[in-house]
Design a protein around this motif. Structure first.
Motif, short mmCIF file in Angstrom:
data_model
loop_
_atom_site.label_atom_id
_atom_site.label_comp_id
_atom_site.label_asym_id
_atom_site.label_seq_id
_atom_site.Cartn_x
_atom_site.Cartn_y
_atom_site.Cartn_z
N GLY A 1 -0.41 7.25 6.18
CA GLY A 1 -1.18 8.50 6.26
C GLY A 1 -2.67 8.34 6.44
N ASP A 2 -3.15 7.11 6.74
CA ASP A 2 -4.60 6.90 6.79
C ASP A 2 -5.28 7.68 7.90
N TRP B 1 1.57 5.39 12.93
CA TRP B 1 1.31 5.97 11.62
C TRP B 1 2.10 7.26 11.51
N THR C 1 -4.70 1.25 2.41
CA THR C 1 -4.27 2.11 1.31
C THR C 1 -5.32 2.21 0.22
N VAL D 1 -8.81 3.89 2.23
CA VAL D 1 -8.77 5.29 2.68
C VAL D 1 -8.20 6.20 1.61
N GLU D 2 -7.04 5.84 1.05
CA GLU D 2 -6.40 6.74 0.09
C GLU D 2 -7.06 6.67 -1.29
N ARG D 3 -7.21 5.48 -1.83
CA ARG D 3 -7.76 5.36 -3.19
C ARG D 3 -9.22 5.78 -3.24
N LEU E 1 -5.38 11.42 7.12
CA LEU E 1 -6.35 11.75 6.08
C LEU E 1 -7.77 11.72 6.62
N THR F 1 2.79 0.54 -2.56
CA THR F 1 1.37 0.57 -2.92
C THR F 1 0.48 -0.01 -1.84
N SER G 1 0.78 0.64 8.32
CA SER G 1 1.89 1.41 7.77
C SER G 1 2.86 0.55 6.98
N PHE H 1 -10.89 7.81 -1.05
CA PHE H 1 -11.19 8.84 -0.05
C PHE H 1 -12.36 9.73 -0.48
N VAL I 1 0.18 2.32 4.19
CA VAL I 1 -0.65 3.51 4.37
C VAL I 1 -0.38 4.18 5.72
#
Length: 303
Positions: free
Chosen positions: A125-126, A240, A82, A85-87, A129, A120, A111, A89, A123
Motif C-alpha cells: 500500500g505504499d 503494488w 513498510t 511509508v506506513e510507520r 498512501l 510486517t 510488496s 507516514f 508494503v
C-alpha cells in the motif's frame, strides 16, 4: 557523472549511486535506520558528516531528514518501505510537504521481497498512501540502470520523491520519465508499471495489443496514453495494491469512454511465508495470471 559499473541488484546499485552522489554534491545527505547498512560502508567512511544511521527509529529518521531539508540539504531517507511509508507516514506528511521542503525517500522490500519476514515487512500500500499527499513524484525502477537514473534525477530535482527499490527486475531498461511505447498493436492498451514488464510481455506475446511501460509513475503521462489509445480497453498492471493508479488513468481519459481492468496485489491477507515468486503467483501477477485476467477481460468486451 554516471556509475561506471552497474550492479545486477537494484539495492546494491542504490548504494553505489548514492555514494557517487554524496561525492559529487555537498548538499546531498543520507539518513537511514539500520536497514541496508552493508551498502553504505564506503559512504560512511568517506562522508561521515553527511551519513547518519539513527538506529531502528524510523519516525526519528524522517524527522532528521526533514530537518536537514530545512537547512538546505537534499536528504535521502531510507528504510524498508513498510517502516518508511506506513510507520512514519505522519512524519513524512508533516515534515516534508506541510513544511514546503523536499527530499528523496527510498523504500526497499516492496510488496513481498521480504516474504519470509512476514507481513510486517511487506508494503503493497505504499504508493496508494503516498498518493494522498500533494505533488509527490513516484519512481519504480525495473532495473539497476533505471535505479541509477531515477535516483540521480530525484536528487537533482526539487520537491518530494519516492523511489521504490525492489529485487524483481525487467530484462530491458528504458531511459527517461513518462510512458515508453514497448509494442504497438491494434487492440487493447496494457500499462506496465515498474518491474512487471517481463511478465506482461510474456502474457501478451500472442495478443495484438499496445504495451506501455513506465518506471516513473507520478506524475502520470496522460498525453502518451491518449495519443496511442486505439480501442477503449485499458489494462493496468502494477506491482503494488490493485487499483492504485486507476484514478490517474481515469483522469487522463475523463472524456473518453473506456473500460479499465486494474491488476496488482489483491486486497487479501496471505498468512503464508513462501517465496517472492509464490506471492507473485498468488496475486495473479505472474505471466499466467496476467494472461488469464486479460483474456477474461477482453472476451467480455467482444460479447
Amino acid at each position: 557523472m554516471t556509475t561506471t559499473t552497474l550492479s545486477r541488484d537494484p539495492r546494491t546499485q542504490f548504494g553505489r549511486t548514492l555514494t557517487d552522489l554524496l561525492g559529487e554534491d555537498l548538499s546531498v545527505a543520507l539518513v537511514y535506520a539500520e536497514i541496508s547498512g552493508r551498502f553504505f560502508t564506503e559512504a560512511e567512511r568517506r562522508f561521515p558528516e553527511r551519513v547518519v544511521n539513527v538506529g531502528i527509529r524510523e519516525q526519528l529518521m524522517v524527522n532528521v531528514g526533514a530537518g536537514m531539508a530545512l537547512t538546505g540539504l537534499r536528504p535521502v531517507v531510507h528504510s524498508f518501505g513498510t517502516f518508511l511509508v506506513e510507520r512514519a507516514f505522519e512524519q513524512v506528511k508533516l515534515g516534508f510537504p506541510h513544511q514546503g521542503v523536499g527530499g528523496v525517500l527510498v523504500g526497499g522490500g516492496g510488496s513481498f521481497d521480504a516474504s519470509r519476514s512476514g507481513r510486517t515487512h511487506q508494503v503493497p500500500g505504499d504508493v496508494a498512501l503516498l498518493d494522498t499527499l500533494p505533488d509527490v513524484a513516484i519512481h519504480a525502477p525495473g532495473t539497476s540502470a533505471e535505479t541509477d537514473e531515477v535516483l540521480r534525477r530525484a536528487v537533482a530535482a526539487d520537491g518530494l520523491h519516492y523511489v521504490r527499490v525492489v529485487e524483481q527486475t525487467n530484462s530491458e531498461s528504458f531511459s527517461g520519465p513518462g510512458l515508453h511505447v514497448v509494442r504497438r498493436g491494434a487492440g487493447a492498451t496494457v500499462l506496465a508499471f515498474g518491474p512487471v514488464l517481463d511478465e506482461v510481455l510474456t502474457a501478451t506475446a500472442d495478443r495484438d495489443v499496445t504495451v506501455l511501460y513506465a518506471h516513473s509513475v507520478r506524475p502520470f503521462d496522460a498525453a502518451t496514453l491518449r495519443a496511442v489509445l486505439t480501442v477503449p480497453d485499458v489494462v493496468l498492471v502494477e506491482p503494488w495494491l490493485a487499483g492504485t493508479s486507476a484514478r490517474v488513468v481515469s483522469d487522463a481519459l475523463h472524456d473518453v469512454p473506456h473500460r479499465l481492468l486494474s491488476l496488482g496485489t489483491r486486497r487479501i491477507e496471505l498468512r503464508h511465508y513462501g517465496t517472492p515468486a509464490e506471492h507473485q503467483r498468488a496475486h495473479g501477477l505472474d505471466a499466467a495470471g496476467i494472461r488469464r485476467s486479460l483474456e477474461s477481460f477482453l472476451t467480455r468486451s467482444s460479447l
